[in-house]
Motif scaffolding. Structure first.
Motif, PDB file in Angstrom:
ATOM      1  N   ALA A 232     -12.627  31.430 -45.045  1.00 37.22           N
ATOM      2  CA  ALA A 232     -13.907  32.233 -44.901  1.00 37.22           C
ATOM      3  C   ALA A 232     -14.392  32.214 -46.343  1.00 37.22           C
ATOM      4  N   GLU A 233     -15.703  32.406 -46.186  1.00 37.29           N
ATOM      5  CA  GLU A 233     -16.449  32.655 -47.674  1.00 37.29           C
ATOM      6  C   GLU A 233     -17.675  33.550 -47.493  1.00 37.29           C
ATOM      7  N   VAL A 234     -17.600  34.349 -48.347  1.00 36.00           N
ATOM      8  CA  VAL A 234     -18.791  35.219 -48.715  1.00 36.00           C
ATOM      9  C   VAL A 234     -19.490  34.592 -49.786  1.00 36.00           C
ATOM     10  N   ARG A 235     -20.728  34.553 -49.498  1.00 36.11           N
ATOM     11  CA  ARG A 235     -21.927  33.959 -50.619  1.00 36.11           C
ATOM     12  C   ARG A 235     -23.347  34.553 -50.290  1.00 36.11           C
ATOM     13  N   ARG A 236     -24.040  34.587 -51.435  1.00 40.71           N
ATOM     14  CA  ARG A 236     -25.346  35.032 -51.390  1.00 40.71           C
ATOM     15  C   ARG A 236     -26.210  34.279 -50.221  1.00 40.71           C
ATOM     16  N   LYS A 237     -27.221  35.108 -49.782  1.00 38.52           N
ATOM     17  CA  LYS A 237     -27.989  34.353 -48.957  1.00 38.52           C
ATOM     18  C   LYS A 237     -29.436  34.387 -49.532  1.00 38.52           C
ATOM     19  N   GLU A 238     -30.362  33.154 -49.472  1.00 42.59           N
ATOM     20  CA  GLU A 238     -31.437  33.079 -50.116  1.00 42.59           C
ATOM     21  C   GLU A 238     -32.413  32.808 -48.834  1.00 42.59           C
ATOM     22  N   ALA A 239     -33.567  33.322 -49.076  1.00 43.78           N
ATOM     23  CA  ALA A 239     -34.766  33.452 -48.005  1.00 43.78           C
ATOM     24  C   ALA A 239     -35.204  32.268 -48.069  1.00 43.78           C
ATOM     25  N   ALA A 240     -36.233  31.717 -47.095  1.00 39.51           N
ATOM     26  CA  ALA A 240     -37.102  30.560 -47.243  1.00 39.51           C
ATOM     27  C   ALA A 240     -37.699  30.457 -48.483  1.00 39.51           C
ATOM     28  N   GLY A 241     -37.810  29.357 -49.372  1.00 40.67           N
ATOM     29  CA  GLY A 241     -38.532  29.456 -50.618  1.00 40.67           C
ATOM     30  C   GLY A 241     -37.895  29.894 -51.490  1.00 40.67           C
ATOM     31  N   GLY A 242     -36.399  29.802 -51.517  1.00 37.08           N
ATOM     32  CA  GLY A 242     -35.590  29.922 -52.879  1.00 37.08           C
ATOM     33  C   GLY A 242     -35.493  31.345 -53.089  1.00 37.08           C
ATOM     34  N   VAL A 243     -36.279  32.426 -52.736  1.00 41.86           N
ATOM     35  CA  VAL A 243     -36.290  33.922 -53.157  1.00 41.86           C
ATOM     36  C   VAL A 243     -34.853  34.483 -52.584  1.00 41.86           C
TER      37      VAL A 243
END
Length: 200
Positions: free
Chosen positions: A157-168
């Motif tokens: 399992a992995e926790v990672r940052r989420k990016e919105a559409a458009g790379g924000v």
């Protein structure tokens, strides 16, 4: 402003559906969950977790500021796992129980205490001999970049940052939880809850 998940409203309205959708790929691949460090209830803290289709998968509602127990619920509000802080232990330890049970823990999550700066954040250990091997969490929960490894050093399992559409990029309150098919999604979320209490 970017939405946490585009189907969030529909997920709340559809919360009466009995089974939990954990968003696994049809070939049995990893489950992709979006974790939001916010309760859907007004005046509460906690977590709201969506699957890859935007359906509500899990929720945690925390009342008050002194936390000694956390309940992971399915989308209908049924208790799946309960975390309780272990009293009188060296280092911070959280016990994981099935449902709302408080008698027989199935796993413990212990914060790594070391004078040397190692990679390990915490150790996840089964409380029964038949529970298989343990797990180790490495990385940085504060940066939303950590992994859970099994006894053979495979990332389960992995926790990672989420990016919105458009790379924000979203802030630290919204992140991804990726769970491999051979690891329990509920246990992965329980480990995240424990890490949040230890390092949040």
């Amino acid at each position: 402003m970017a939405k946490v998940h585009p189907n969030a409203t529909a997920a709340v309205q559809d919360a009466k559906t009995p089974e939990i959708s954990i968003g696994r790929k049809e070939d049995g691949g990893a489950a992709l969950l979006t974790v939001w460090r916010k309760s859907l209830l007004f005046g509460c803290s906690g977590f709201t977790v969506f699957d890859s289709k935007g359906n509500l998968a899990f929720r945690v509602d925390v009342y008050g500021s002194a936390v000694c127990a956390l309940v992971l619920m399915d989308r209908c509000g049924n208790p799946v796992l309960t975390l309780r802080r272990k009293k009188l232990s060296l280092g911070e330890t959280w016990l994981i129980f099935n449902g709302e049970d408080a008698v027989d823990p199935v796993f413990s999550v212990k914060r790594q205490v070391s004078l040397r700066h190692g990679r390990a954040l915490a150790h996840v250990t089964p409380c029964h001999s038949g529970g298989g091997g343990g797990y180790e969490v490495e990385g940085s929960y504060a940066r939303r970049s950590c992994r859970i490894y099994d006894e053979r050093r495979r990332a389960v399992a992995e926790v990672r940052r989420k990016e919105a559409a458009g790379g924000v990029a979203f802030g630290g309150d919204v992140f991804r939880l990726v769970v491999e098919s051979d690891f329990d999604t509920c246990l992965a979320m329980a480990v995240v809850m424990a890490l949040d209490q230890m390092f949040g």
